[in-house]
Write a protein that holds these residues in place. Structure first.
Motif, PDB file in Angstrom:
ATOM      1  N   VAL A  69       0.847  -1.177   0.064  1.00 14.24           N
ATOM      2  CA  VAL A  69      -0.026  -0.018   0.033  1.00 14.24           C
ATOM      3  C   VAL A  69       0.668   1.199   0.052  1.00 14.24           C
ATOM      4  CG1 VAL A  69      -1.721   1.268   1.274  1.00 14.24           C
ATOM      5  CG2 VAL A  69      -1.732  -1.154   1.321  1.00 14.24           C
ATOM      6  N   ARG A  70       0.631   2.101  -0.880  1.00 16.42           N
ATOM      7  CA  ARG A  70       1.354   3.542  -0.719  1.00 16.42           C
ATOM      8  C   ARG A  70       0.061   4.378  -0.579  1.00 16.42           C
ATOM      9  NH1 ARG A  70       3.977   3.224  -5.521  1.00 16.42           N
ATOM     10  NH2 ARG A  70       2.048   3.961  -6.714  1.00 16.42           N
TER      11      ARG A  70
ATOM     12  N   THR B  60       2.901  14.096   1.455  1.00 23.20           N
ATOM     13  CA  THR B  60       3.735  13.209   2.260  1.00 23.20           C
ATOM     14  C   THR B  60       3.295  11.669   1.794  1.00 23.20           C
ATOM     15  OG1 THR B  60       3.574  14.604   4.082  1.00 23.20           O
ATOM     16  CG2 THR B  60       4.019  12.274   4.431  1.00 23.20           C
ATOM     17  N   VAL B  61       4.417  10.836   1.459  1.00 24.21           N
ATOM     18  CA  VAL B  61       3.967   9.493   1.152  1.00 24.21           C
ATOM     19  C   VAL B  61       4.739   8.389   1.916  1.00 24.21           C
ATOM     20  CG1 VAL B  61       4.833   8.002  -0.964  1.00 24.21           C
ATOM     21  CG2 VAL B  61       4.308  10.324  -1.339  1.00 24.21           C
ATOM     22  N   VAL B  62       3.884   7.460   2.181  1.00 26.56           N
ATOM     23  CA  VAL B  62       3.962   6.425   2.887  1.00 26.56           C
ATOM     24  C   VAL B  62       3.910   5.059   2.182  1.00 26.56           C
ATOM     25  CG1 VAL B  62       3.590   5.165   5.238  1.00 26.56           C
ATOM     26  CG2 VAL B  62       3.525   7.831   4.988  1.00 26.56           C
ATOM     27  N   ILE B  63       4.800   4.103   2.376  1.00 30.15           N
ATOM     28  CA  ILE B  63       4.487   2.913   1.898  1.00 30.15           C
ATOM     29  C   ILE B  63       4.719   1.565   2.894  1.00 30.15           C
ATOM     30  CG2 ILE B  63       5.791   1.398  -0.163  1.00 30.15           C
ATOM     31  CD1 ILE B  63       6.616   3.682  -1.603  1.00 30.15           C
ATOM     32  N   CYS B  64       3.769   0.659   2.954  1.00 36.33           N
ATOM     33  CA  CYS B  64       3.971  -0.561   3.698  1.00 36.33           C
ATOM     34  C   CYS B  64       3.955  -1.771   2.927  1.00 36.33           C
ATOM     35  CB  CYS B  64       2.971  -0.228   4.859  1.00 36.33           C
ATOM     36  SG  CYS B  64       3.582   0.858   6.148  1.00 36.33           S
ATOM     37  N   GLN B  65       4.582  -2.701   2.984  1.00 38.36           N
ATOM     38  CA  GLN B  65       4.495  -3.820   2.171  1.00 38.36           C
ATOM     39  C   GLN B  65       4.907  -4.996   3.047  1.00 38.36           C
ATOM     40  OE1 GLN B  65       6.792  -3.286  -1.256  1.00 38.36           O
ATOM     41  NE2 GLN B  65       8.884  -3.653   0.006  1.00 38.36           N
TER      42      GLN B  65
ATOM     43  N   GLU C  63       3.419  -6.565   5.706  1.00 46.10           N
ATOM     44  CA  GLU C  63       2.354  -7.389   5.969  1.00 46.10           C
ATOM     45  C   GLU C  63       1.941  -8.089   4.743  1.00 46.10           C
ATOM     46  OE1 GLU C  63       1.855  -8.292   8.984  1.00 46.10           O
ATOM     47  OE2 GLU C  63       2.624  -6.721  10.088  1.00 46.10           O
ATOM     48  N   LYS C  64       1.337  -9.437   5.108  1.00 49.42           N
ATOM     49  CA  LYS C  64       0.804 -10.231   3.845  1.00 49.42           C
ATOM     50  C   LYS C  64      -0.665  -9.588   3.505  1.00 49.42           C
ATOM     51  CE  LYS C  64       2.727 -14.480   5.291  1.00 49.42           C
ATOM     52  NZ  LYS C  64       2.687 -16.003   5.743  1.00 49.42           N
ATOM     53  N   SER C  65      -1.267  -8.985   4.568  1.00 50.91           N
ATOM     54  CA  SER C  65      -2.637  -8.383   4.086  1.00 50.91           C
ATOM     55  C   SER C  65      -2.491  -6.907   3.703  1.00 50.91           C
ATOM     56  CB  SER C  65      -3.610  -8.527   5.692  1.00 50.91           C
ATOM     57  OG  SER C  65      -4.559  -7.691   5.534  1.00 50.91           O
ATOM     58  N   GLN C  66      -3.239  -6.653   2.759  1.00 46.66           N
ATOM     59  CA  GLN C  66      -3.419  -5.345   2.480  1.00 46.66           C
ATOM     60  C   GLN C  66      -3.938  -4.306   3.461  1.00 46.66           C
ATOM     61  OE1 GLN C  66      -6.355  -2.927  -0.668  1.00 46.66           O
ATOM     62  NE2 GLN C  66      -5.336  -4.429  -1.929  1.00 46.66           N
ATOM     63  N   HIS C  67      -5.166  -5.129   3.967  1.00 46.09           N
ATOM     64  CA  HIS C  67      -5.724  -4.226   5.346  1.00 46.09           C
ATOM     65  C   HIS C  67      -4.780  -3.784   6.110  1.00 46.09           C
ATOM     66  CE1 HIS C  67      -8.900  -2.990   7.968  1.00 46.09           C
ATOM     67  NE2 HIS C  67      -8.258  -3.603   8.991  1.00 46.09           N
ATOM     68  N   LYS C  68      -3.738  -4.797   6.496  1.00 47.73           N
ATOM     69  CA  LYS C  68      -2.939  -4.579   7.579  1.00 47.73           C
ATOM     70  C   LYS C  68      -1.805  -3.437   7.138  1.00 47.73           C
ATOM     71  CE  LYS C  68      -3.101  -8.718  10.277  1.00 47.73           C
ATOM     72  NZ  LYS C  68      -2.459 -10.152  10.649  1.00 47.73           N
ATOM     73  N   ASN C  69      -1.372  -3.869   5.851  1.00 49.71           N
ATOM     74  CA  ASN C  69      -0.605  -2.675   5.392  1.00 49.71           C
ATOM     75  C   ASN C  69      -1.105  -1.112   5.344  1.00 49.71           C
ATOM     76  OD1 ASN C  69       1.977  -4.157   4.748  1.00 49.71           O
ATOM     77  ND2 ASN C  69       1.016  -5.025   3.237  1.00 49.71           N
TER      78      ASN C  69
ATOM     79  N   ALA D 226       0.572   1.834   7.424  1.00 47.87           N
ATOM     80  CA  ALA D 226       0.812   3.212   6.735  1.00 47.87           C
ATOM     81  C   ALA D 226       0.067   4.350   7.127  1.00 47.87           C
ATOM     82  CB  ALA D 226       0.303   2.817   5.151  1.00 47.87           C
ATOM     83  N   MET D 227      -1.301   4.192   7.495  1.00 48.81           N
ATOM     84  CA  MET D 227      -1.964   5.208   8.168  1.00 48.81           C
ATOM     85  C   MET D 227      -1.334   5.732   9.650  1.00 48.81           C
ATOM     86  SD  MET D 227      -4.281   6.611   6.196  1.00 48.81           S
ATOM     87  CE  MET D 227      -5.389   7.550   7.414  1.00 48.81           C
ATOM     88  N   LYS D 228      -1.075   4.676  10.167  1.00 49.48           N
ATOM     89  CA  LYS D 228      -0.328   4.922  11.616  1.00 49.48           C
ATOM     90  C   LYS D 228       1.073   6.101  11.160  1.00 49.48           C
ATOM     91  CE  LYS D 228       1.591   2.259  15.598  1.00 49.48           C
ATOM     92  NZ  LYS D 228       2.017   1.101  15.896  1.00 49.48           N
ATOM     93  N   VAL D 229       1.748   5.521  10.112  1.00 50.47           N
ATOM     94  CA  VAL D 229       3.040   6.149  10.059  1.00 50.47           C
ATOM     95  C   VAL D 229       2.644   7.565   9.754  1.00 50.47           C
ATOM     96  CG1 VAL D 229       4.997   6.349   8.312  1.00 50.47           C
ATOM     97  CG2 VAL D 229       4.256   4.262   9.421  1.00 50.47           C
TER      98      VAL D 229
END
Length: 364
Positions: A242-243, A251-256, A258-264, A268-271
């Motif tokens: 998720v980006r 501001t751009v945050v990328i999380c990848q 976790e296996k789950s898109q929902h968790k990513n 990402a929202m937390k960051v």
């Protein structure tokens, strides 16, 4: 001088009693809230009791000196007076420090961001070592550390790693770690034994609650795609990465990770929330900087704060002139002397500025 502290002992006892009642004990929010207040009041109560005890001892010695004539008794009274005076001064100093205005973010958990800077692959390897150092330090403190997102380099270091740290006074302890950390050593790939200098940036962001940072859906662009790099079969074969782009601030945050898109997306929202909270906090500090003379430095992440020199087994914090010749222990997480010295230095600086401001008085 400290008359306003007379009731803090009673308040501390009241809080301990409240924690023992069923209605409070079953509320995690109230337990956490009261626990924080107890941790804040306990050092104050201890210092105030020492202040009162020293004052009583000083008064007793003065009474003896004024009313007695026995030489041995007078000698004992003079010794008691000297000891009581020293204890009283120490207790006063401690109380002044404890009564300084608290950083409103000191009780918060944090997001720790470590990024490789100048130095190529060597910088990514050092970023990994700093991450491990903070992880070991977190273990010593009983904190919980969890990777939120990371980007590995070809050599196995970190181009970037973001981790959450949860525990008691995390931000209060680690906020001075923000800045540029420089390493001087001979890289494993260096055939001629030359010392290289690399740099890593560290950011310490207080974790923000949803109520503290409002993010409108219309201000977000969310992209999903297939994760890359190391991972299990589902990480690299599903659109789980998720980006998130916050359009008003770019501001751009990328999380990848976790296996789950929902968790990513949640990570990402937390960051993103923490980064926007930091922007908001710094803007507020800038607006208030001229008004608040008690302001001390905030650990700007662009500032070179520390050097780790491997050939000399030396760690130097440039802000306070602290040099320790035990680099290996520090890299293994033994940061207590550094963080304690930094806290003491900035507390003394804040106290000096506060007392200087109080002594200025109104202009003629």
């Amino acid at each position: 001088m400290f008359e306003n502290l007379i009731g803090i002992g009673e308040r501390l006892a009241e809080l301990h009693n409240l924690l023992g009642t069923p209605e409070i004990a079953t509320s995690a929010t109230r337990v956490r809230e009261y626990g924080k207040e107890i941790r804040r009041l306990e050092p104050l109560v201890e210092a105030y009791r020492e202040y009162q005890d020293a004052q009583l001892s000083l008064d007793e010695s003065r009474t003896i000196l004024q009313t007695e004539s026995d030489p041995e008794l007078l000698e004992l009274a003079r010794e008691q007076q000297g000891e009581a005076t020293a204890r009283l001064q120490a207790a006063e100093q401690r109380l002044h420090v404890l009564l300084l205005p608290r950083d409103p973010y000191d009780d918060k958990n944090i997001l720790l961001e470590i990024r490789a800077g100048t130095g190529g692959e060597e910088a990514t390897l050092f970023a990994a070592e700093l991450f491990r150092m903070y992880g070991r330090f977190a273990e010593r403190r009983g904190w919980r550390m969890e990777i939120v997102t990371s980007h590995l380099s070809a050599s196995g270091g970190f181009k970037e790693v973001i981790a959450s740290l949860e525990g008691t006074d995390v931000y209060s302890v680690l906020k001075w770690e923000a800045g540029v950390h420089r390493v001087q050593r001979v890289p494993e790939t260096e055939s001629q034994g030359r010392i290289h200098t690399s740099a890593v940036t560290v950011a310490v962001l207080p974790e923000a609650e949803e109520v503290e940072v409002e993010i409108a859906d219309k201000d977000l662009r969310i992209d999903v795609y297939r994760s890359s790099g190391h991972g299990g079969q589902s990480v690299n074969t599903t659109d789980s990465a998720v980006r998130i782009t916050h359009l008003p601030t770019n501001t751009v945050v990328i999380c990848q990770d976790e296996k789950s898109q929902h968790k990513n997306k949640a990570q990402a929202m937390k960051v993103l929330r923490a980064r926007l909270f930091e922007i908001k906090r710094r803007e507020q500090e800038e607006r208030e900087r001229d008004k608040r003379k008690a302001m001390v430095r905030s650990g700007d992440r662009s500032e070179k704060i520390r050097t780790y020199n491997y050939p000399q087994n030396r760690v130097t914090d440039h802000r306070i002139g602290l040099t320790l010749h035990r680099l290996e222990a520090i890299i293994e997480g033994d940061l207590d002397e550094i963080v304690t010295t930094l806290q003491s230095y900035y507390q003394a600086e804040a106290l000096r500025l506060q007392q200087g401001s109080a002594g200025e008085g109104p202009e003629a």
